[in-house]
Design a protein around this motif. Structure first.
Motif, PDB file in Angstrom:
ATOM      1  N   ALA A   7      27.760  49.974  92.938  1.00  0.00           N
ATOM      2  CA  ALA A   7      28.763  49.405  92.035  1.00  0.00           C
ATOM      3  C   ALA A   7      29.982  48.951  92.810  1.00  0.00           C
ATOM      4  O   ALA A   7      30.522  47.862  92.569  1.00  0.00           O
ATOM      5  CB  ALA A   7      29.153  50.430  90.977  1.00  0.00           C
ATOM      6  N   ARG A   8      30.436  49.756  93.759  1.00  0.00           N
ATOM      7  CA  ARG A   8      31.597  49.365  94.574  1.00  0.00           C
ATOM      8  C   ARG A   8      31.288  48.145  95.427  1.00  0.00           C
ATOM      9  O   ARG A   8      32.114  47.243  95.558  1.00  0.00           O
ATOM     10  CB  ARG A   8      32.031  50.532  95.470  1.00  0.00           C
ATOM     11  N   MET A   9      30.105  48.083  96.012  1.00  0.00           N
ATOM     12  CA  MET A   9      29.729  46.941  96.848  1.00  0.00           C
ATOM     13  C   MET A   9      29.600  45.671  96.012  1.00  0.00           C
ATOM     14  O   MET A   9      29.963  44.585  96.461  1.00  0.00           O
ATOM     15  CB  MET A   9      28.423  47.222  97.594  1.00  0.00           C
ATOM     16  N   THR A  10      29.125  45.799  94.781  1.00  0.00           N
ATOM     17  CA  THR A  10      29.029  44.640  93.894  1.00  0.00           C
ATOM     18  C   THR A  10      30.407  44.107  93.566  1.00  0.00           C
ATOM     19  O   THR A  10      30.642  42.902  93.582  1.00  0.00           O
ATOM     20  CB  THR A  10      28.278  45.009  92.603  1.00  0.00           C
ATOM     21  N   VAL A  11      31.343  44.991  93.285  1.00  0.00           N
ATOM     22  CA  VAL A  11      32.712  44.575  92.988  1.00  0.00           C
ATOM     23  C   VAL A  11      33.336  43.906  94.202  1.00  0.00           C
ATOM     24  O   VAL A  11      33.984  42.866  94.082  1.00  0.00           O
ATOM     25  CB  VAL A  11      33.559  45.779  92.521  1.00  0.00           C
ATOM     26  N   ILE A  12      33.144  44.456  95.374  1.00  0.00           N
ATOM     27  CA  ILE A  12      33.716  43.880  96.598  1.00  0.00           C
ATOM     28  C   ILE A  12      33.099  42.521  96.895  1.00  0.00           C
ATOM     29  O   ILE A  12      33.797  41.567  97.254  1.00  0.00           O
ATOM     30  CB  ILE A  12      33.520  44.840  97.791  1.00  0.00           C
TER      31      ILE A  12
END
Length: 63
Positions: A7-12
């Motif tokens: 989820a964090r990598m998708t947002v970044i």
């Protein structure tokens, strides 16, 4: 934990808050170059003559 990381990598990866300074500089240079080319085309003799002929024909009312 893996889902949280994904989820964090998708947002970044998808965060496009705005253009960077380099993108602004390239966009400004491209706009200036386009403006210079457009100015040279519009002020060329053929365009000025064509526009003058169009205006003359529009104002010439021999009906």
């Amino acid at each position: 934990m893996i889902r949280s990381f994904q989820a964090r990598m998708t947002v970044i990866a998808t965060d496009e808050s705005g253009m960077s300074t380099v993108e602004y500089a390239i966009g400004t240079i491209a706009a200036a170059a386009f403006g210079a080319i457009l100015y040279s085309v519009v002020t060329g003799d053929s365009i000025v003559t064509a526009l003058s002929n169009i205006i003359t024909r529009a104002l010439n009312t021999n009906v």
